[in-house]
Design a protein around this motif. Structure first.
Motif, PDB file in Angstrom:
ATOM      1  N   UNK D  96       1.321   6.946   6.956  1.00 20.09           N
ATOM      2  CA  UNK D  96       0.569   7.599   6.054  1.00 20.09           C
ATOM      3  C   UNK D  96       1.072   7.449   4.883  1.00 20.09           C
ATOM      4  N   UNK D  97       2.297   7.329   4.491  1.00 20.48           N
ATOM      5  CA  UNK D  97       2.973   7.195   3.324  1.00 20.48           C
ATOM      6  C   UNK D  97       2.841   5.972   2.533  1.00 20.48           C
ATOM      7  N   UNK D  98       2.599   4.860   3.421  1.00 20.95           N
ATOM      8  CA  UNK D  98       2.138   3.822   2.688  1.00 20.95           C
ATOM      9  C   UNK D  98       0.871   3.493   2.671  1.00 20.95           C
ATOM     10  N   UNK D  99       0.051   4.378   3.055  1.00 16.94           N
ATOM     11  CA  UNK D  99      -1.266   3.940   2.952  1.00 16.94           C
ATOM     12  C   UNK D  99      -1.694   3.383   1.479  1.00 16.94           C
ATOM     13  N   UNK D 117      -8.649  -4.834   1.289  1.00 20.43           N
ATOM     14  CA  UNK D 117      -8.387  -3.667   2.065  1.00 20.43           C
ATOM     15  C   UNK D 117      -7.387  -4.193   2.925  1.00 20.43           C
ATOM     16  N   UNK D 118      -6.731  -3.103   3.861  1.00 19.17           N
ATOM     17  CA  UNK D 118      -5.929  -3.529   4.798  1.00 19.17           C
ATOM     18  C   UNK D 118      -5.765  -2.146   5.726  1.00 19.17           C
ATOM     19  N   UNK D 119      -5.432  -2.614   6.959  1.00 22.29           N
ATOM     20  CA  UNK D 119      -4.912  -1.911   8.133  1.00 22.29           C
ATOM     21  C   UNK D 119      -3.609  -1.583   7.773  1.00 22.29           C
ATOM     22  N   UNK D 120      -3.440  -0.562   7.030  1.00 22.34           N
ATOM     23  CA  UNK D 120      -1.748  -0.191   6.723  1.00 22.34           C
ATOM     24  C   UNK D 120      -0.927   0.344   8.113  1.00 22.34           C
ATOM     25  N   UNK D 121      -1.534   0.671   9.027  1.00 21.80           N
ATOM     26  CA  UNK D 121      -0.766   1.177  10.185  1.00 21.80           C
ATOM     27  C   UNK D 121       0.027   0.091  10.735  1.00 21.80           C
ATOM     28  N   UNK D 122       1.517   0.305  10.498  1.00 23.27           N
ATOM     29  CA  UNK D 122       2.452  -0.425  11.169  1.00 23.27           C
ATOM     30  C   UNK D 122       2.384  -1.917  10.501  1.00 23.27           C
ATOM     31  N   UNK D 312       5.276   0.373  -5.824  1.00 26.97           N
ATOM     32  CA  UNK D 312       4.428   0.757  -6.856  1.00 26.97           C
ATOM     33  C   UNK D 312       3.075   1.092  -5.873  1.00 26.97           C
ATOM     34  N   UNK D 313       2.312   1.965  -6.257  1.00 27.59           N
ATOM     35  CA  UNK D 313       1.182   2.188  -5.627  1.00 27.59           C
ATOM     36  C   UNK D 313      -0.024   1.082  -6.113  1.00 27.59           C
TER      37      UNK D 313
END
Lengths: 359, 359, 359, 359
Positions: D96-99, D117-122, D312-313
């Motif tokens: 979640x922290x790198x969403x 967009x991206x699926x950031x999970x793992x 960065x975000x």
């Protein structure tokens, strides 16, 4: 060699046999950001599903698609979309009798000869069950085409000798789904259903035509020379089980016309260049010209009949073969969504290919 | 995107425009050790050549192929065979009048829309002149197929409404080259020639059918699902200029048959498994079954007519267009070697693909 | 099988042997509307040309490219660009001695084994003469990339043990073409030239490194998983004759770093996201991140030496082989434009592929 | 565009993300009649599996492959082999922290930029979890290669600065699996394990080299020009996550040799033509010469470290990122079976391609 992939940029690769554990596929090259309407996809599968009416096979398969990748929070992510459809209702025992014999006009003999062995259960990979995967791919292609204003409609235009006299322009295609044979002319539909039903009762089968039209395709899709838009459509249709012919625009009838009768005169209306007639079927030089794209696809009668037929076994001895199990007396009603799916796959691929036409 | 390549293992890539410096191609994947019969290749080109009779275009092009690589001491070496055919007889001025206008039922409008510009001279890349390259490729494919015992014969079976009543089995195909229209029935040939000649005098054009048969193809060529042998043949034919339809085996007529009438019963003779009838056209489940492969290809009337036609220019203004230059009143006679060439290219590719079927 | 094609959307197919009539290629998929700078293309060929200095082969080939199609009024038309380069200066007799013997570390033995025969003149298809075609393709790719603001620079960074200590950032790459070895450090260039010259006088050869950098590549080029940008660059480089290795970014040296040392921290400047270091070599997860892309390519010493070497003939008998003819003592100076060409071909293909990322 | 397919004849297409429902693939083009050893395939997966030792990630995934098609009564049938591996042990909350932030030297930023967009999970598709599918494909390739007498062995030859001094010939490769780091030198293995363990305790990571050798490859595999055997091996290796370089035969060190030192002299023994040295790494002109094929692959340190890093975000604001979850301190031990799998996929494809070399 590898041969189960269709498309260049928007590409589907498929697997699965009639009586295996599951069928499925991978859609690779779908652009990111497309909203997936799962209900629509399932509805497309339901149009192809066995058991949907009395004139199709009574096999009961739920045909529920499970997506395994490539979609996140309802949107495509640009990476491959993997999916499976489980086989729930196999009755493999129905096929023990053809383990060593070849059903006439099926692929039993050719698979055996090509590979030296075959999965005989339900025809294995040669079964039209394989097309369930194409419908999933086509449904996603349709979602992308819809954003471009492109629509694809197919319908049954002939069963046996019962042939629609009108062109697609004279029909109300919104009525296609109103009857179980998927013919937009209701009077004709009744006759077709009766014909199929009577053929079914005889244990026999019957062929027919599916016609299709794609509207809203802008000018410029299709590639010169080998990958002409109609050549790719033709290959797509001919790759569907039981298809024996393909024609577009004026087709086989156009050959007896003279050039002066056949040519489509250009005119402009409101700044848009159009043609007065459309013998070209919306494609000129292999590239869409902005007019409707229309074509017809010939399906032979289903090879599995409930009658005893002469054949041979692997050793060439006489073997009598009779159809068992639950089969379609006529593939046409269920072929309609398959023709649409393959059309959509061709169009979406050429839409993406056309993105690289110019600097 | 790249679209000028045909085939997977035996692959031809082509280039060239009607009025460019030269056309040519690269055949990649031809196995090493094939003896090249240069006279045969040139003879195939001569069958397609313009100016060969009064019923084809009177353009004079020698169509001499120059091989640049891939052949050493008369044998293929396994590396790419590059070749060119120079354009000698361009009269580009014949096309100045269509620089800014679109000829009806040609690819002028679609190329312009797709690419934002076009080489208007003689139709540029969209001209059927491009097929000269295919004939070279097909000729080499034929040389390889011949070693396998495979032969390909095409012939004109219909011009306008003049249609041969017999199937290929009832014809003597060795007579095809005896007349300038390439119809093996001499009586019909005379009528066809008269028809084309009369259409030509009117400044008009006419369409027709080419039928083809491949004999000697063993069982096992063709791939399941998308690359079915007939699907690849269909695409190959539909990629030829002016083609509007393709059917194989029982084709469009077969759709009105019942399964019990259409199925091809197996029997064995001398240990070889055969079929009694051949509605399957030699292909079952997309794979050859050892019977003759036969099909028909529909060609529309040539779009260039010597009459004034209404059209538009790039701005959508009315423009009158009249054919200039030297054109075919009917493509059928010259299409015969092109159909054979594309058939050979498909077959040789699937022959090589089939080498990897089994461990 | 077919193997002489590179690229997916912007695709080059090549043909030709060292001592054949001509080499050439077809560029398919170049977008329409690109202005062709013929002088630039010829200048690129001149950078690769034999005979350009005392440290390269003294063979004299003009290497003039003739374009045959795909360009009209100075602009690409979107259809295939066919071209040839004639071979003018073959001395095939120089190779009679290896007709039946195999030169050590050449492809004579492997071609003979693979194909059962070979064109032994000058190595035939295995000769680096083939790369002349790549330079033409690369030059056109560069013209398209230039419009995107992308530049590719390669240079010689090592010859034998003489290795540049600086990274590309510490060098003035505009000086690369100032000397005949194509090393941007003039002091080092002098040493390298001396080394090559001395090796040449011994009849021996020497290897080295070419380094390259691509600037101006925006984030987003490259595809996940198999077609990672650096994987395609690596394949491109490894397909060049004499190449033994490829590394990008931190490369082989980076393996001994810890993650905390190797990771490239992100920061933003003027709204643009950048990295503080660039161990990633401008590529993360196979996709460009907007930083410079840089890599190095290892070339072995040329296999043809002017010394007697032990080898065998086709029957396995001892055969002594001595290099004849005119050969490069070191491929590095002429490899620079080839590395650039292949880099440009990879980048332009991925640029076009990236056009279909998103809906 | 579509990019998740590897191989020409024996072709694998893959799908799946780190935290999706399942990963999987389709192997298309595997010849019919190959006996499938399911235990062997699972054993290969177990070599790659997380949680197998203290020096790899402690994630617990069973990694059980389920085959869905293409295998009948224990034999391949020639049609596509579909399979899936379910994800059981996702802890998506760890991400979640790198969403909205980008992990340094990961693909978060490039995916986001490319696809919007991206699926950031793992890491989604960019995670090395994707390689589990390659191992299944490679295992089946190995089964086919084994029938040809071809074996592939990879091992860890360097971790950080700890580098094996011996070549593969001086090592006993049967000992590779005797220790958890997969280094065949037991003394070195102990040191490597200690190094990895100490780096792990620091929350840091470390890179290294995998070396590989293929024995038993006959002469004649590989294609000239673009699809050279080593070019395809290079691309295969560079497509593996974290790889930064590839070299074969004499590699980067060979560049400082002279031709007279580097050339591999031919000799014949018992009728078989061999080379005295093997700087060529078993490949000449892109084609195998019958000697051992060997190469090395450079892996960078894993990007996920258990330390706070600046990043960065999406808006370019400073964001601190710290690795969470369970990660590998060093990918090398688990990379060994992946390198072998990709090697086997390349070799089996070229084996089948070579079947069409000659008439």
């Amino acid at each position: 060699m590898a041969a189960n992939t269709f498309g260049e940029i928007f590409r589907i690769t498929t697997f699965g046999e009639s009586h295996g554990i599951a069928l499925g596929g991978i859609i690779d090259g779908c652009p990111a950001g497309l909203e997936i309407d799962f209900d629509f996809i399932q509805a497309e599968l339901d149009r192809r599903k066995p058991g949907q009416s009395k004139i199709v096979t009574q096999r009961k398969e739920p045909d529920v698609v499970e997506f395994l990748s490539g979609i996140f929070e309802g949107l495509t992510t640009g990476v491959p979309i993997g999916f499976i459809i489980k086989n729930d209702n196999q009755r493999s025992k129905d096929y023990d009798h053809i383990k060593d014999s070849f059903r006439p006009s099926h692929a039993d003999y050719t698979y055996e000869t090509k590979y030296g062995l075959r999965d005989y259960r339900g025809g294995g990979r040669s079964s039209a069950r394989e097309t369930v995967v194409r419908v999933v791919g086509g449904a996603i292609a349709k979602l992308l085409l819809k954003k471009m204003g492109v629509q694809v409609h197919a319908y049954v235009s002939q069963v046996g000798n019962l042939k629609l006299g009108q062109s697609y322009k004279e029909l109300d295609l919104s009525k296609t789904e109103n009857n179980i044979v998927r013919c937009p002319d209701e009077m004709m539909a009744v006759q077709m259903i009766d014909l199929i039903d009577s053929v079914r009762k005889q244990g026999d089968t019957i062929g027919g035509l599916v016609s299709a039209v794609a509207t809203g395709v802008p000018a410029g899709w299709g590639e010169p020379v080998f990958d002409k838009l109609h050549a790719d459509l033709g290959k797509a249709m001919l790759s569907i089980n039981a298809v024996k012919g393909f024609e577009y625009g004026s087709g086989f009838e156009g050959v007896s016309l003279k050039g002066s009768e056949h040519n489509d005169a250009f005119y402009a209306e409101g700044g848009k260049i159009q043609t007065k007639t459309n013998h070209s079927g919306g494609i000129q030089g292999g590239i869409s010209n902005g007019q409707d794209i229309f074509f017809a696809v010939a399906f032979k009668p289903v090879a599995t009949i409930m009658m005893e037929q002469e054949s041979v076994d692997k050793s060439g001895n006489l073997a009598l073969v009779t159809g068992k199990g639950r089969h379609d007396p006529c593939v046409l009603p269920r072929a309609v969504p398959i023709v649409e799916a393959m059309t959509a796959l061709v169009l979406v691929d050429h839409y993406l290919r056309a993105r690289t036409n110019r600097i």
